[in-house]
Motif scaffolding. Structure first.
Motif, PDB file in Angstrom:
ATOM      1  N   THR A   1      -4.833  11.095 -15.140  1.00  0.00           N
ATOM      2  CA  THR A   1      -6.249  10.908 -14.835  1.00  0.00           C
ATOM      3  C   THR A   1      -6.468   9.772 -13.828  1.00  0.00           C
ATOM      4  OG1 THR A   1      -6.632   9.320 -16.610  1.00  0.00           O
ATOM      5  CG2 THR A   1      -6.878  11.664 -17.166  1.00  0.00           C
ATOM      6  N   PRO A   2      -7.579   9.837 -13.090  1.00  0.00           N
ATOM      7  CA  PRO A   2      -7.866   8.791 -12.097  1.00  0.00           C
ATOM      8  C   PRO A   2      -7.954   7.386 -12.689  1.00  0.00           C
ATOM      9  CG  PRO A   2      -9.253  10.702 -11.697  1.00  0.00           C
ATOM     10  CD  PRO A   2      -8.542  10.950 -13.003  1.00  0.00           C
ATOM     11  N   ASP A   3      -8.524   7.229 -13.880  1.00  0.00           N
ATOM     12  CA  ASP A   3      -8.640   5.898 -14.483  1.00  0.00           C
ATOM     13  C   ASP A   3      -7.277   5.291 -14.783  1.00  0.00           C
ATOM     14  OD1 ASP A   3     -11.385   6.042 -14.353  1.00  0.00           O
ATOM     15  OD2 ASP A   3     -11.643   6.536 -16.468  1.00  0.00           O
ATOM     16  N   ILE A   4      -6.387   6.084 -15.325  1.00  0.00           N
ATOM     17  CA  ILE A   4      -5.029   5.605 -15.636  1.00  0.00           C
ATOM     18  C   ILE A   4      -4.297   5.273 -14.335  1.00  0.00           C
ATOM     19  CG2 ILE A   4      -2.793   6.211 -16.659  1.00  0.00           C
ATOM     20  CD1 ILE A   4      -4.972   5.868 -18.757  1.00  0.00           C
ATOM     21  N   ARG A   5      -4.424   6.138 -13.342  1.00  0.00           N
ATOM     22  CA  ARG A   5      -3.776   5.891 -12.046  1.00  0.00           C
ATOM     23  C   ARG A   5      -4.296   4.601 -11.414  1.00  0.00           C
ATOM     24  NH1 ARG A   5      -5.488  11.078 -10.301  1.00  0.00           N
ATOM     25  NH2 ARG A   5      -6.089  10.081  -8.356  1.00  0.00           N
ATOM     26  N   ALA A   6      -5.588   4.331 -11.533  1.00  0.00           N
ATOM     27  CA  ALA A   6      -6.170   3.111 -10.957  1.00  0.00           C
ATOM     28  C   ALA A   6      -5.608   1.862 -11.633  1.00  0.00           C
ATOM     29  CB  ALA A   6      -7.689   3.150 -11.074  1.00  0.00           C
ATOM     30  N   ASP A   7      -5.448   1.914 -12.959  1.00  0.00           N
ATOM     31  CA  ASP A   7      -4.877   0.768 -13.672  1.00  0.00           C
ATOM     32  C   ASP A   7      -3.444   0.503 -13.221  1.00  0.00           C
ATOM     33  OD1 ASP A   7      -7.269   0.606 -15.063  1.00  0.00           O
ATOM     34  OD2 ASP A   7      -6.427   1.328 -16.964  1.00  0.00           O
ATOM     35  N   ILE A   8      -2.661   1.562 -13.085  1.00  0.00           N
ATOM     36  CA  ILE A   8      -1.271   1.424 -12.650  1.00  0.00           C
ATOM     37  C   ILE A   8      -1.222   0.889 -11.221  1.00  0.00           C
ATOM     38  CG2 ILE A   8       0.850   2.689 -12.100  1.00  0.00           C
ATOM     39  CD1 ILE A   8       0.087   4.565 -14.510  1.00  0.00           C
ATOM     40  N   ALA A   9      -2.075   1.408 -10.353  1.00  0.00           N
ATOM     41  CA  ALA A   9      -2.102   0.957  -8.961  1.00  0.00           C
ATOM     42  C   ALA A   9      -2.467  -0.512  -8.855  1.00  0.00           C
ATOM     43  CB  ALA A   9      -3.070   1.811  -8.144  1.00  0.00           C
ATOM     44  N   LEU A  10      -3.436  -0.961  -9.650  1.00  0.00           N
ATOM     45  CA  LEU A  10      -3.830  -2.364  -9.634  1.00  0.00           C
ATOM     46  C   LEU A  10      -2.666  -3.252 -10.069  1.00  0.00           C
ATOM     47  CD1 LEU A  10      -7.063  -4.039 -10.495  1.00  0.00           C
ATOM     48  CD2 LEU A  10      -5.046  -4.758 -11.761  1.00  0.00           C
TER      49      LEU A  10
ATOM     50  N   PRO B   1       0.821  -1.220   0.000  1.00  0.00           N
ATOM     51  CA  PRO B   1       0.000   0.000   0.000  1.00  0.00           C
ATOM     52  C   PRO B   1       0.856   1.273   0.000  1.00  0.00           C
ATOM     53  CG  PRO B   1      -0.792  -1.528   1.672  1.00  0.00           C
ATOM     54  CD  PRO B   1       0.493  -2.089   1.122  1.00  0.00           C
ATOM     55  N   LEU B   2       1.982   1.238   0.691  1.00  0.00           N
ATOM     56  CA  LEU B   2       2.858   2.411   0.739  1.00  0.00           C
ATOM     57  C   LEU B   2       3.343   2.793  -0.655  1.00  0.00           C
ATOM     58  CD1 LEU B   2       4.650   4.499   2.220  1.00  0.00           C
ATOM     59  CD2 LEU B   2       6.380   2.703   2.359  1.00  0.00           C
ATOM     60  N   VAL B   3       3.852   1.832  -1.411  1.00  0.00           N
ATOM     61  CA  VAL B   3       4.380   2.141  -2.739  1.00  0.00           C
ATOM     62  C   VAL B   3       3.256   2.524  -3.700  1.00  0.00           C
ATOM     63  CG1 VAL B   3       4.480  -0.207  -3.683  1.00  0.00           C
ATOM     64  CG2 VAL B   3       6.125   1.496  -4.432  1.00  0.00           C
ATOM     65  N   ARG B   4       2.092   1.864  -3.579  1.00  0.00           N
ATOM     66  CA  ARG B   4       0.948   2.225  -4.438  1.00  0.00           C
ATOM     67  C   ARG B   4       0.506   3.665  -4.186  1.00  0.00           C
ATOM     68  NH1 ARG B   4      -1.685  -2.327  -2.681  1.00  0.00           N
ATOM     69  NH2 ARG B   4      -3.250  -0.981  -1.740  1.00  0.00           N
ATOM     70  N   HIS B   5       0.380   4.036  -2.916  1.00  0.00           N
ATOM     71  CA  HIS B   5      -0.057   5.398  -2.587  1.00  0.00           C
ATOM     72  C   HIS B   5       0.984   6.440  -2.985  1.00  0.00           C
ATOM     73  CE1 HIS B   5      -3.678   4.020  -0.733  1.00  0.00           C
ATOM     74  NE2 HIS B   5      -3.037   3.331   0.193  1.00  0.00           N
ATOM     75  N   THR B   6       2.249   6.103  -2.815  1.00  0.00           N
ATOM     76  CA  THR B   6       3.321   7.039  -3.192  1.00  0.00           C
ATOM     77  C   THR B   6       3.315   7.294  -4.689  1.00  0.00           C
ATOM     78  OG1 THR B   6       4.677   6.311  -1.325  1.00  0.00           O
ATOM     79  CG2 THR B   6       5.810   7.429  -3.135  1.00  0.00           C
ATOM     80  N   LEU B   7       3.232   6.239  -5.486  1.00  0.00           N
ATOM     81  CA  LEU B   7       3.199   6.408  -6.933  1.00  0.00           C
ATOM     82  C   LEU B   7       1.929   7.128  -7.360  1.00  0.00           C
ATOM     83  CD1 LEU B   7       4.429   6.070  -9.701  1.00  0.00           C
ATOM     84  CD2 LEU B   7       3.501   3.744  -9.768  1.00  0.00           C
ATOM     85  N   ASP B   8       0.783   6.769  -6.766  1.00  0.00           N
ATOM     86  CA  ASP B   8      -0.472   7.415  -7.126  1.00  0.00           C
ATOM     87  C   ASP B   8      -0.419   8.921  -6.837  1.00  0.00           C
ATOM     88  OD1 ASP B   8      -3.341   7.166  -8.004  1.00  0.00           O
ATOM     89  OD2 ASP B   8      -3.613   8.073  -6.017  1.00  0.00           O
ATOM     90  N   ALA B   9       0.104   9.305  -5.689  1.00  0.00           N
ATOM     91  CA  ALA B   9       0.207  10.728  -5.356  1.00  0.00           C
ATOM     92  C   ALA B   9       1.113  11.464  -6.340  1.00  0.00           C
ATOM     93  CB  ALA B   9       0.720  10.896  -3.927  1.00  0.00           C
ATOM     94  N   SER B  10       2.199  10.819  -6.739  1.00  0.00           N
ATOM     95  CA  SER B  10       3.104  11.435  -7.710  1.00  0.00           C
ATOM     96  C   SER B  10       2.415  11.616  -9.056  1.00  0.00           C
ATOM     97  CB  SER B  10       4.363  10.586  -7.890  1.00  0.00           C
ATOM     98  OG  SER B  10       5.081  10.501  -6.692  1.00  0.00           O
ATOM     99  N   LEU B  11       1.713  10.586  -9.512  1.00  0.00           N
ATOM    100  CA  LEU B  11       1.018  10.667 -10.799  1.00  0.00           C
ATOM    101  C   LEU B  11      -0.112  11.689 -10.752  1.00  0.00           C
ATOM    102  CD1 LEU B  11       0.921   6.863 -11.680  1.00  0.00           C
ATOM    103  CD2 LEU B  11       2.366   8.626 -12.739  1.00  0.00           C
ATOM    104  N   ARG B  12      -0.828  11.749  -9.627  1.00  0.00           N
ATOM    105  CA  ARG B  12      -1.891  12.747  -9.473  1.00  0.00           C
ATOM    106  C   ARG B  12      -1.303  14.150  -9.570  1.00  0.00           C
ATOM    107  NH1 ARG B  12      -3.315  13.210  -4.115  1.00  0.00           N
ATOM    108  NH2 ARG B  12      -3.232  10.970  -4.156  1.00  0.00           N
ATOM    109  N   GLY B  13      -0.180  14.367  -8.917  1.00  0.00           N
ATOM    110  CA  GLY B  13       0.489  15.664  -8.965  1.00  0.00           C
ATOM    111  C   GLY B  13       0.942  16.050 -10.357  1.00  0.00           C
ATOM    112  N   LEU B  14       1.175  15.048 -11.198  1.00  0.00           N
ATOM    113  CA  LEU B  14       1.594  15.303 -12.576  1.00  0.00           C
ATOM    114  C   LEU B  14       0.409  15.370 -13.539  1.00  0.00           C
ATOM    115  CD1 LEU B  14       4.703  12.968 -12.577  1.00  0.00           C
ATOM    116  CD2 LEU B  14       4.717  15.469 -12.662  1.00  0.00           C
ATOM    117  N   GLY B  15      -0.805  15.275 -12.989  1.00  0.00           N
ATOM    118  CA  GLY B  15      -1.997  15.448 -13.807  1.00  0.00           C
ATOM    119  C   GLY B  15      -2.515  14.199 -14.498  1.00  0.00           C
TER     120      GLY B  15
END
Length: 133
Positions: free
Chosen positions: A27-36, A11-25
């Motif tokens: 989209t939520p759908d793409i971030r969800a696929d990467i997180a999964l 969960p730590l690495v997933r949340h860290t990457l997701d926050a970085s990707l969100r900060g770079l703009g």
């Protein structure tokens, strides 16, 4: 990131990457696929890469795609073939209770590759995700 091979690290690495990707703009759908996909790859290391106490996650983004590599220290089998089997070279049936991680990674990302580490035991799981929605 270098992480301990325990359940709290995924969960730590997933949340860290997701926050970085969100900060770079991204989209939520793409971030969800990467997180999964990342979660599945991390879970496999945590469950099977017994030869190592740590694993690495590397992620890069070039504005067009996100590239992720999950690097383990080996499955404890002592051979490259054993390490590849840990990553599911013999994939499970979709109806199986366990072992569907590679199916999911392949479905939600592009360019899935599993290769041996250079100069060390273990494997590298590489996947990419286009940032175009």
């Amino acid at each position: 990131m270098t992480l301990p091979r325990d359940a709290e690290s995924a969960p730590l690495v997933r949340h860290t990457l997701d926050a970085s990707l969100r900060g770079l703009g991204v989209t939520p759908d793409i971030r969800a696929d990467i997180a999964l996909a990342l979660g599945e790859a991390c879970a496999n290391v945590i469950q099977h890469a017994a030869a190592s106490r740590q694993y690495e996650v590397r992620a890069t983004m070039d504005g067009v795609r996100c590239v992720v590599e999950v690097i383990d220290g080996g499955g404890g089998g002592g051979t490259a073939a054993a390490d590849r089997e840990v990553w599911g070279e013999r994939e499970a049936m979709l109806s199986a209770e366990h072992g569907r991680g590679l199916h999911l990674i392949r479905e939600f990302t592009e360019g899935l590759r599993i290769s041996d580490r250079v100069h060390a035991a273990g494997a590298v799981v590489h996947f990419e995700k286009s940032l175009a929605g």
